[in-house]
Design a protein around this motif. Sequence first.
Motif, PDB file in Angstrom:
ATOM      1  N   GLY A  33     -26.152  14.616  -0.203  1.00 29.16           N
ATOM      2  CA  GLY A  33     -26.343  16.062  -0.230  1.00 29.16           C
ATOM      3  C   GLY A  33     -25.864  16.656  -1.541  1.00 29.16           C
ATOM      4  N   GLN A  34     -24.719  16.206  -2.010  1.00 25.29           N
ATOM      5  CA  GLN A  34     -24.195  16.699  -3.284  1.00 25.29           C
ATOM      6  C   GLN A  34     -25.105  16.300  -4.441  1.00 25.29           C
ATOM      7  N   ILE A  35     -25.577  15.063  -4.428  1.00 23.41           N
ATOM      8  CA  ILE A  35     -26.489  14.623  -5.495  1.00 23.41           C
ATOM      9  C   ILE A  35     -27.730  15.504  -5.506  1.00 23.41           C
ATOM     10  N   ALA A  36     -28.304  15.747  -4.326  1.00 21.05           N
ATOM     11  CA  ALA A  36     -29.519  16.562  -4.247  1.00 21.05           C
ATOM     12  C   ALA A  36     -29.258  17.982  -4.738  1.00 21.05           C
ATOM     13  N   ILE A  37     -28.142  18.574  -4.324  1.00 21.99           N
ATOM     14  CA  ILE A  37     -27.811  19.927  -4.761  1.00 21.99           C
ATOM     15  C   ILE A  37     -27.588  19.958  -6.268  1.00 21.99           C
ATOM     16  N   GLY A  38     -26.847  18.994  -6.784  1.00 19.76           N
ATOM     17  CA  GLY A  38     -26.620  18.936  -8.228  1.00 19.76           C
ATOM     18  C   GLY A  38     -27.915  18.841  -9.017  1.00 19.76           C
ATOM     19  N   CYS A  39     -28.854  18.037  -8.528  1.00 25.53           N
ATOM     20  CA  CYS A  39     -30.147  17.897  -9.213  1.00 25.53           C
ATOM     21  C   CYS A  39     -30.972  19.174  -9.099  1.00 25.53           C
ATOM     22  N   ALA A  40     -30.901  19.842  -7.941  1.00 27.72           N
ATOM     23  CA  ALA A  40     -31.638  21.097  -7.769  1.00 27.72           C
ATOM     24  C   ALA A  40     -31.110  22.162  -8.725  1.00 27.72           C
ATOM     25  N   LEU A  41     -29.803  22.280  -8.813  1.00 25.59           N
ATOM     26  CA  LEU A  41     -29.221  23.275  -9.707  1.00 25.59           C
ATOM     27  C   LEU A  41     -29.524  22.945 -11.164  1.00 25.59           C
ATOM     28  N   GLY A  42     -29.496  21.665 -11.491  1.00 24.13           N
ATOM     29  CA  GLY A  42     -29.859  21.247 -12.843  1.00 24.13           C
ATOM     30  C   GLY A  42     -31.302  21.591 -13.180  1.00 24.13           C
ATOM     31  N   TYR A  43     -32.195  21.460 -12.191  1.00 23.78           N
ATOM     32  CA  TYR A  43     -33.597  21.802 -12.433  1.00 23.78           C
ATOM     33  C   TYR A  43     -33.754  23.303 -12.646  1.00 23.78           C
ATOM     34  N   LEU A  44     -33.004  24.101 -11.910  1.00 23.06           N
ATOM     35  CA  LEU A  44     -33.054  25.551 -12.141  1.00 23.06           C
ATOM     36  C   LEU A  44     -32.597  25.875 -13.559  1.00 23.06           C
ATOM     37  N   ASP A  45     -31.558  25.192 -14.033  1.00 20.46           N
ATOM     38  CA  ASP A  45     -31.111  25.398 -15.415  1.00 20.46           C
ATOM     39  C   ASP A  45     -32.191  24.964 -16.403  1.00 20.46           C
ATOM     40  N   PHE A  46     -32.871  23.895 -16.102  1.00 19.72           N
ATOM     41  CA  PHE A  46     -33.889  23.331 -16.996  1.00 19.72           C
ATOM     42  C   PHE A  46     -35.153  24.195 -17.059  1.00 19.72           C
ATOM     43  N   ARG A  47     -35.658  24.624 -15.922  1.00 23.57           N
ATOM     44  CA  ARG A  47     -36.949  25.322 -15.880  1.00 23.57           C
ATOM     45  C   ARG A  47     -36.868  26.827 -15.632  1.00 23.57           C
TER      46      ARG A  47
ATOM     47  N   GLU B 195     -21.003  22.952 -12.575  1.00 19.68           N
ATOM     48  CA  GLU B 195     -20.494  22.532 -13.888  1.00 19.68           C
ATOM     49  C   GLU B 195     -19.683  21.245 -13.762  1.00 19.68           C
ATOM     50  N   GLY B 196     -18.820  21.189 -12.767  1.00 15.18           N
ATOM     51  CA  GLY B 196     -18.032  19.980 -12.559  1.00 15.18           C
ATOM     52  C   GLY B 196     -18.891  18.789 -12.173  1.00 15.18           C
ATOM     53  N   PHE B 197     -19.851  19.021 -11.288  1.00 13.28           N
ATOM     54  CA  PHE B 197     -20.704  17.923 -10.834  1.00 13.28           C
ATOM     55  C   PHE B 197     -21.587  17.410 -11.972  1.00 13.28           C
ATOM     56  N   ALA B 198     -22.050  18.302 -12.831  1.00  9.12           N
ATOM     57  CA  ALA B 198     -22.908  17.912 -13.957  1.00  9.12           C
ATOM     58  C   ALA B 198     -22.190  17.009 -14.949  1.00  9.12           C
ATOM     59  N   ALA B 199     -20.862  16.979 -14.887  1.00  6.31           N
ATOM     60  CA  ALA B 199     -20.088  16.128 -15.798  1.00  6.31           C
ATOM     61  C   ALA B 199     -20.057  14.664 -15.351  1.00  6.31           C
ATOM     62  N   ARG B 200     -20.513  14.375 -14.132  1.00  2.05           N
ATOM     63  CA  ARG B 200     -20.533  12.980 -13.685  1.00  2.05           C
ATOM     64  C   ARG B 200     -21.407  12.159 -14.641  1.00  2.05           C
ATOM     65  N   PRO B 201     -21.010  10.933 -14.962  1.00  2.00           N
ATOM     66  CA  PRO B 201     -21.827  10.111 -15.861  1.00  2.00           C
ATOM     67  C   PRO B 201     -23.286   9.960 -15.424  1.00  2.00           C
ATOM     68  N   ALA B 202     -23.531   9.785 -14.135  1.00  2.00           N
ATOM     69  CA  ALA B 202     -24.919   9.619 -13.662  1.00  2.00           C
ATOM     70  C   ALA B 202     -25.738  10.895 -13.859  1.00  2.00           C
ATOM     71  N   MET B 203     -25.097  12.036 -13.741  1.00  2.00           N
ATOM     72  CA  MET B 203     -25.792  13.298 -13.984  1.00  2.00           C
ATOM     73  C   MET B 203     -26.057  13.482 -15.480  1.00  2.00           C
ATOM     74  N   ARG B 204     -25.080  13.172 -16.300  1.00  2.00           N
ATOM     75  CA  ARG B 204     -25.268  13.305 -17.755  1.00  2.00           C
ATOM     76  C   ARG B 204     -26.364  12.366 -18.247  1.00  2.00           C
ATOM     77  N   ALA B 205     -26.443  11.165 -17.656  1.00  2.00           N
ATOM     78  CA  ALA B 205     -27.442  10.177 -18.094  1.00  2.00           C
ATOM     79  C   ALA B 205     -28.864  10.530 -17.681  1.00  2.00           C
ATOM     80  N   THR B 206     -29.016  11.478 -16.765  1.00  2.00           N
ATOM     81  CA  THR B 206     -30.352  11.789 -16.244  1.00  2.00           C
ATOM     82  C   THR B 206     -30.807  13.211 -16.557  1.00  2.00           C
ATOM     83  N   VAL B 207     -30.146  13.888 -17.464  1.00  2.00           N
ATOM     84  CA  VAL B 207     -30.530  15.263 -17.806  1.00  2.00           C
ATOM     85  C   VAL B 207     -31.944  15.256 -18.361  1.00  2.00           C
ATOM     86  N   PRO B 208     -32.840  16.073 -17.786  1.00  2.00           N
ATOM     87  CA  PRO B 208     -34.214  16.120 -18.300  1.00  2.00           C
ATOM     88  C   PRO B 208     -34.246  16.795 -19.677  1.00  2.00           C
ATOM     89  N   THR B 209     -35.164  16.331 -20.493  1.00  2.00           N
ATOM     90  CA  THR B 209     -35.309  16.918 -21.834  1.00  2.00           C
ATOM     91  C   THR B 209     -36.742  17.313 -22.099  1.00  2.00           C
TER      92      THR B 209
END
Length: 193
Positions: free
Chosen positions: A147-161, A179-193
């Motif tokens: 659930g946390q992974i999904a929420i983190g990815c959803a929020l990241g997509y809102l930031d992206f698009r 902000e804290g969750f985005a600092a996880r290595p797996a989140m940093r490694a998958t940031v869309p560009t």
Amino acid sequence: MQLYYSPTSPFVRKVSVLILETGLTVDRIPAAGTPLDHGSMPVALNPLGKVPALVDGDEVFFDSRVICRYLDHKAGAGLYAPDTWGILRQEALADGILEAALLMVYEGRLRPESLRFAPWVEGQWAKIARALDALEAAPPQGPLTMGQIAIGCALGYLDFRHDARAWRATRPQLAAWAEGFAARPAMRATVPT
């Protein structure tokens, strides 16, 4: 295992973060397309013509929720435990955010300008805003879950698009969690560009 992916798909990002968090080895095969032209999307594997699609031997899995459950089981990671139903609700809420956000992107990119319907776009944002308000009232907590992974990815997509919508401005608790969750290595490694 092989994962058909697009680097900007938020649904692929969910799967990719899970893969990195669990240490699974998965070969990645790029695929691209839209609802109007499936392009190189794996329609022979997933008749819906969407990514992600995961191939493991003779089995094919599609839909990020199905893939995530399968990979979590395969890795024995327990990302859906101990509160499976609560975690599934979080994942469904996050996927709803992603679906609405993606529909907004498609409306602007794929529909001719003369046919675009602003009230429909705002209706999609209203869904997102309600979901964000619910998350602000009860931000994710505790050890890592799907659930946390999904929420983190959803929020990241809102930031992206949809960064111009400034979702963080009125949701300080959720913004701090993101902000804290985005600092996880797996989140940093998958940031869309």
